[in-house]
Design an enzyme around this catalytic site. Structure first.
Site, PDB file in Angstrom:
ATOM      1  N   THR A  62       7.169  -3.983   1.984  1.00  0.00           N
ATOM      2  CA  THR A  62       7.362  -5.067   2.366  1.00  0.00           C
ATOM      3  C   THR A  62       7.771  -5.771   0.803  1.00  0.00           C
ATOM      4  O   THR A  62       7.158  -6.611   0.284  1.00  0.00           O
ATOM      5  CB  THR A  62       6.238  -5.765   2.933  1.00  0.00           C
ATOM      6  OG1 THR A  62       4.967  -5.576   2.002  1.00  0.00           O
ATOM      7  CG2 THR A  62       5.962  -5.540   4.327  1.00  0.00           C
TER       8      THR A  62
ATOM      9  N   LYS B 163      -5.522 -10.574   0.163  1.00  0.00           N
ATOM     10  CA  LYS B 163      -4.488  -9.612  -0.595  1.00  0.00           C
ATOM     11  C   LYS B 163      -3.594 -10.147  -1.448  1.00  0.00           C
ATOM     12  O   LYS B 163      -3.393  -9.475  -2.686  1.00  0.00           O
ATOM     13  CB  LYS B 163      -4.013  -8.638   0.658  1.00  0.00           C
ATOM     14  CG  LYS B 163      -2.835  -7.765   0.076  1.00  0.00           C
ATOM     15  CD  LYS B 163      -3.603  -6.699  -0.772  1.00  0.00           C
ATOM     16  CE  LYS B 163      -2.754  -5.851  -1.582  1.00  0.00           C
ATOM     17  NZ  LYS B 163      -3.456  -4.584  -2.229  1.00  0.00           N
TER      18      LYS B 163
ATOM     19  N   ASN C 253      -3.635  -9.659  -5.985  1.00  0.00           N
ATOM     20  CA  ASN C 253      -2.723  -8.938  -6.774  1.00  0.00           C
ATOM     21  C   ASN C 253      -1.872 -10.092  -7.932  1.00  0.00           C
ATOM     22  O   ASN C 253      -1.425  -9.754  -9.102  1.00  0.00           O
ATOM     23  CB  ASN C 253      -1.562  -8.466  -5.982  1.00  0.00           C
ATOM     24  CG  ASN C 253      -1.816  -6.963  -5.588  1.00  0.00           C
ATOM     25  OD1 ASN C 253      -2.962  -6.632  -6.164  1.00  0.00           O
ATOM     26  ND2 ASN C 253      -1.118  -6.313  -5.110  1.00  0.00           N
TER      27      ASN C 253
ATOM     28  N   ARG D 123      -4.542 -10.425 -10.591  1.00  0.00           N
ATOM     29  CA  ARG D 123      -4.052  -9.451 -11.535  1.00  0.00           C
ATOM     30  C   ARG D 123      -2.947  -9.738 -12.465  1.00  0.00           C
ATOM     31  O   ARG D 123      -2.856  -9.543 -13.723  1.00  0.00           O
ATOM     32  CB  ARG D 123      -4.008  -8.048 -10.953  1.00  0.00           C
ATOM     33  CG  ARG D 123      -4.056  -7.026 -11.962  1.00  0.00           C
ATOM     34  CD  ARG D 123      -4.124  -5.720 -11.097  1.00  0.00           C
ATOM     35  NE  ARG D 123      -3.562  -4.444 -11.681  1.00  0.00           N
ATOM     36  CZ  ARG D 123      -4.375  -3.738 -12.603  1.00  0.00           C
ATOM     37  NH1 ARG D 123      -5.345  -4.025 -13.054  1.00  0.00           N
ATOM     38  NH2 ARG D 123      -3.764  -2.696 -13.115  1.00  0.00           N
TER      39      ARG D 123
ATOM     40  N   CYS E  75       3.933  -3.314  -5.889  1.00  0.00           N
ATOM     41  CA  CYS E  75       3.095  -4.616  -5.372  1.00  0.00           C
ATOM     42  C   CYS E  75       2.830  -5.636  -6.493  1.00  0.00           C
ATOM     43  O   CYS E  75       3.370  -6.897  -6.137  1.00  0.00           O
ATOM     44  CB  CYS E  75       1.789  -3.863  -5.069  1.00  0.00           C
ATOM     45  SG  CYS E  75       1.484  -2.548  -3.707  1.00  0.00           S
TER      46      CYS E  75
ATOM     47  N   TYR F 135       6.232   3.570 -13.705  1.00  0.00           N
ATOM     48  CA  TYR F 135       5.716   2.265 -13.946  1.00  0.00           C
ATOM     49  C   TYR F 135       4.120   2.293 -14.628  1.00  0.00           C
ATOM     50  O   TYR F 135       3.530   1.261 -15.138  1.00  0.00           O
ATOM     51  CB  TYR F 135       5.913   1.313 -12.536  1.00  0.00           C
ATOM     52  CG  TYR F 135       4.752   1.247 -11.744  1.00  0.00           C
ATOM     53  CD1 TYR F 135       3.592   0.622 -11.768  1.00  0.00           C
ATOM     54  CD2 TYR F 135       4.587   2.063 -10.526  1.00  0.00           C
ATOM     55  CE1 TYR F 135       2.528   0.476 -11.135  1.00  0.00           C
ATOM     56  CE2 TYR F 135       3.674   2.142  -9.721  1.00  0.00           C
ATOM     57  CZ  TYR F 135       2.641   1.577  -9.973  1.00  0.00           C
ATOM     58  OH  TYR F 135       1.693   1.631  -9.047  1.00  0.00           O
TER      59      TYR F 135
HETATM   60  N1  LIG Z   1       1.782   1.888  -3.040  1.00  0.00           N
HETATM   61  C1  LIG Z   1       0.669   1.238  -3.238  1.00  0.00           C
HETATM   62  O1  LIG Z   1      -0.207   1.634  -4.277  1.00  0.00           O
HETATM   63  C2  LIG Z   1       0.248   0.092  -2.430  1.00  0.00           C
HETATM   64  C3  LIG Z   1      -1.361  -0.529  -2.533  1.00  0.00           C
HETATM   65  C4  LIG Z   1      -1.613  -1.241  -1.558  1.00  0.00           C
HETATM   66  C5  LIG Z   1      -0.807  -1.837  -0.564  1.00  0.00           C
HETATM   67  N2  LIG Z   1       0.511  -1.531  -0.553  1.00  0.00           N
HETATM   68  C6  LIG Z   1       1.417  -1.952   0.611  1.00  0.00           C
HETATM   69  O2  LIG Z   1       1.679  -0.999   1.532  1.00  0.00           O
HETATM   70  C7  LIG Z   1       2.841  -0.967   2.145  1.00  0.00           C
HETATM   71  C8  LIG Z   1       3.666   0.234   1.996  1.00  0.00           C
HETATM   72  O3  LIG Z   1       3.888   0.678   0.669  1.00  0.00           O
HETATM   73  P1  LIG Z   1       4.195   2.071   0.232  1.00  0.00           P
HETATM   74  O4  LIG Z   1       3.813   1.947  -1.392  1.00  0.00           O
HETATM   75  O5  LIG Z   1       3.478   2.894   1.259  1.00  0.00           O
HETATM   76  O6  LIG Z   1       5.764   1.894   0.529  1.00  0.00           O
HETATM   77  P2  LIG Z   1       6.589   3.321   0.565  1.00  0.00           P
HETATM   78  O7  LIG Z   1       8.116   2.746   0.272  1.00  0.00           O
HETATM   79  O8  LIG Z   1       6.028   4.461  -0.367  1.00  0.00           O
HETATM   80  O9  LIG Z   1       6.415   3.896   1.860  1.00  0.00           O
HETATM   81  C9  LIG Z   1       6.978   3.152   3.210  1.00  0.00           C
HETATM   82  C10 LIG Z   1       7.497   4.127   4.299  1.00  0.00           C
HETATM   83  O10 LIG Z   1       7.756   3.334   5.514  1.00  0.00           O
HETATM   84  C11 LIG Z   1       8.933   3.818   5.910  1.00  0.00           C
HETATM   85  N3  LIG Z   1       9.585   3.161   6.858  1.00  0.00           N
HETATM   86  C12 LIG Z   1      10.131   1.906   6.722  1.00  0.00           C
HETATM   87  N4  LIG Z   1      10.526   1.337   7.643  1.00  0.00           N
HETATM   88  C13 LIG Z   1      10.085   2.131   8.717  1.00  0.00           C
HETATM   89  C14 LIG Z   1      10.100   2.231  10.111  1.00  0.00           C
HETATM   90  N5  LIG Z   1      10.797   1.095  10.754  1.00  0.00           N
HETATM   91  N6  LIG Z   1       9.688   3.146  10.924  1.00  0.00           N
HETATM   92  C15 LIG Z   1       9.264   4.383   9.976  1.00  0.00           C
HETATM   93  N7  LIG Z   1       9.075   4.383   8.982  1.00  0.00           N
HETATM   94  C16 LIG Z   1       9.525   3.124   8.261  1.00  0.00           C
HETATM   95  C17 LIG Z   1       9.863   4.193   4.827  1.00  0.00           C
HETATM   96  O11 LIG Z   1      10.946   5.291   4.977  1.00  0.00           O
HETATM   97  C18 LIG Z   1       8.764   4.867   3.766  1.00  0.00           C
HETATM   98  O12 LIG Z   1       8.674   6.079   3.633  1.00  0.00           O
HETATM   99  C19 LIG Z   1       3.475  -2.152   1.258  1.00  0.00           C
HETATM  100  O13 LIG Z   1       3.322  -3.546   2.010  1.00  0.00           O
HETATM  101  C20 LIG Z   1       2.888  -2.362  -0.103  1.00  0.00           C
HETATM  102  O14 LIG Z   1       3.071  -3.719  -0.654  1.00  0.00           O
HETATM  103  C21 LIG Z   1       0.918  -0.499  -1.416  1.00  0.00           C
END
Ligand SMILES: NC(=O)c1ccc[n+]([C@@H]2O[C@H](COP(=O)([O-])OP(=O)(O)OC[C@H]3O[C@@H](n4cnc5c(N)ncnc54)[C@H](O)[C@@H]3O)[C@@H](O)[C@H]2O)c1
Length: 439
Positions: free
Chosen positions: A100, A222, A226, A229, A276, A338
């Site tokens: 997102t 949520k 962040n 931070r 994030c 990062y």
């Molecule tokens: N990365 C972190 O450490 C972290 C921590 C807390 C919260 N978040 C939140 O979690 C969410 C996901 O983050 P992330 O880091 O896993 O992202 P990411 O980009 O690593 O993973 C997202 C995955 O979703 C897939 N995807 C997107 N649209 C799709 C769809 N319509 N159908 C099927 N697959 C689809 C993408 O191809 C990708 O593999 C975000 O909102 C982020 O802000 C992330």
């Protein structure tokens, strides 16, 4: 008979579909499968799907336990991979974990992935199913986007027919599985009953506290955590800049400040990255817009975004002190990720740093042991360079022998963005040293 058998199996092992197998979705899918559920991971990226289906983890970097757990749940048939929820049979729980981001220019939420996930799952939503969004979203998104999309696509009502909840993730790269299991979680239900039903699911694999609330409060929690931070880091960065003006060492100042009760000053540094922290403050602001124009949160974003450019300024000034201009300098940058010890470069401060250095005419070489393309022998990166910039405190870097480093460089200029090297020692060896917050 078949239908009854299927029903009986489903009672024992509910089917959970995780949409998005990224940094959050993949460990979630593995953990839910380990907890005894029948899990499908729906992923739109075909290469990632194929890799995961073979039991190979697409997330690199130090991620304790994840690769082994993935192999296990795939081998046991507890986790399957699909391109679309239509392949997953009757689904009891949908967990949405897609990216997102915000638009890089407008800073507005870029919800293409979220909209795509809602569109694919909507038609497969059945009465009594539970839908949980885990992605980080702007306050009001559950009400304004998620609920209406699902209701329109399914013809069902979130008040009467299905359960809808928002349960944001709190994981950090490098600790994905551990955080998933041990962090406290906030569960916002569209209805109080939906929050309770979601809690029953998380009870199977979360050891932390499960706090129930409404969706808006959970969205605010949520994005606020962040933004908080980010503001704390920006404060530390501003003190670092003031210490540079005063000729003081911000790290010593911080150490002594934190001896005072109830102070917990954050670490300053060369910038803030990741999927994030740089975007969640914008999601918070987007979702809470009104007559009040927020000042602190956007200013903090500006300060943190500016830090890599400040590092470039420090390098340019240091080089000019030894009679070199950036346009004929060879600059070695240590760290592309990062975050230390991670292979994640999303919004990495190294990216704007390198863009600025190259715009100034420098020839830049990047080293990072966590990225195949930058995992070159370190001596090759350093050989003949005029300036070394440390951007990421990967565990390999503090152990560097500065005398050997100096011997390889053409001009011994050292810019430390993460307080990794000993300033006095570097100067004794003949380096022109400048650290963020410690010139
Ligand atoms: N990365 C972190 O450490 C972290 C921590 C807390 C919260 N978040 C939140 O979690 C969410 C996901 O983050 P992330 O880091 O896993 O992202 P990411 O980009 O690593 O993973 C997202 C995955 O979703 C897939 N995807 C997107 N649209 C799709 C769809 N319509 N159908 C099927 N697959 C689809 C993408 O191809 C990708 O593999 C975000 O909102 C982020 O802000 C992330």
């Amino acid at each position: 008979m078949m239908a009854n058998e299927e029903q009986a199996n489903r009672k024992v092992k509910p089917t959970v579909v995780v949409i998005g197998l990224g940094h959050v979705g993949l460990p979630v899918a593995c953990t839910v499968a380990q907890a005894g559920f029948h899990v499908w991971g729906v992923e739109r990226d075909q290469a990632k799907r194929e890799q995961i289906a073979q039991g190979n983890c697409p997330i690199s970097g130090d991620e304790p336990g994840l690769a082994t757990l993935l192999k296990e749940v795939i081998a046991e048939g507890a986790l399957h991979v699909a391109a679309d929820p239509s392949e997953c049979g009757q689904v009891d729980v949908f967990l949405v974990a897609v990216e997102t981001p915000v638009d890089p220019l407008s800073r507005e939420p870029a919800y293409e992935a979220l909209r795509g996930a809602l569109t694919t799952l909507g038609p497969h939503l059945r009465p009594d199913a539970l839908v949980i969004v885990e992605s980080t979203i702007a306050p009001g998104t559950m009400e304004g986007l998620v609920k209406p999309s699902l209701e329109a696509a399914s013809g069902l009502s979130a008040e009467r027919d299905f359960y809808l909840a928002y349960c944001p993730e709190r994981v950090m790269p490098g600790k994905l599985l551990a955080n998933l299991k041990t962090c406290n979680r906030v569960i916002g239900g569209w209805t109080p009953q939906a929050a309770q039903v979601a809690r029953e699911l998380y009870r199977h694999f979360v050891q932390g506290e499960l706090d129930l609330t409404d969706t808006l409060t959970a969205e605010l929690v949520k994005t606020t955590e962040n933004a908080y931070r980010d503001v704390q880091i920006a404060f530390a960065n501003e003190i670092a800049l003031l210490c540079e003006n005063s000729g003081a060492d911000v790290y010593r100042v911080r150490e002594l400040v934190n001896k005072s009760p109830l102070r917990d000053m954050h670490l300053p540094g060369a910038g803030v990255g990741g999927h994030c922290t740089p975007k969640d403050p914008w999601l918070l602001l987007h979702g809470t817009r009104g007559d009040l124009e927020a000042q602190l949160i956007p200013t903090a974003r500006w300060i943190n975004d500016h830090m890599p450019l400040h590092v470039a300024d420090l390098a340019e000034q240091a080089l000019s002190q030894v009679g070199k201009s950036m346009s004929d300098a060879r600059v070695a940058v240590l760290g592309y990720a990062y975050l230390e010890n991670a292979a994640d470069a999303r919004n990495s401060p190294t990216i704007p740093l390198v863009t600025r250095l190259e715009a100034l005419g420098a020839s830049v070489t990047i080293h990072d042991p966590y990225f195949e393309s930058y995992d070159v022998p370190l001596h090759k990166t350093l050989q003949g360079s005029d300036c070394l910039i440390l951007m990421v405190a990967h565990k390999q870097y503090p152990a560097l022998d500065l005398a050997e480093v100096k011997a390889l460089m053409a001009t011994p200029v050292l810019i430390d963005g993460r307080n990794v090297f000993d300033k006095e020692k570097a100067r004794e060896l003949g380096f022109l040293y400048a650290g963020v917050g410690n010139l």
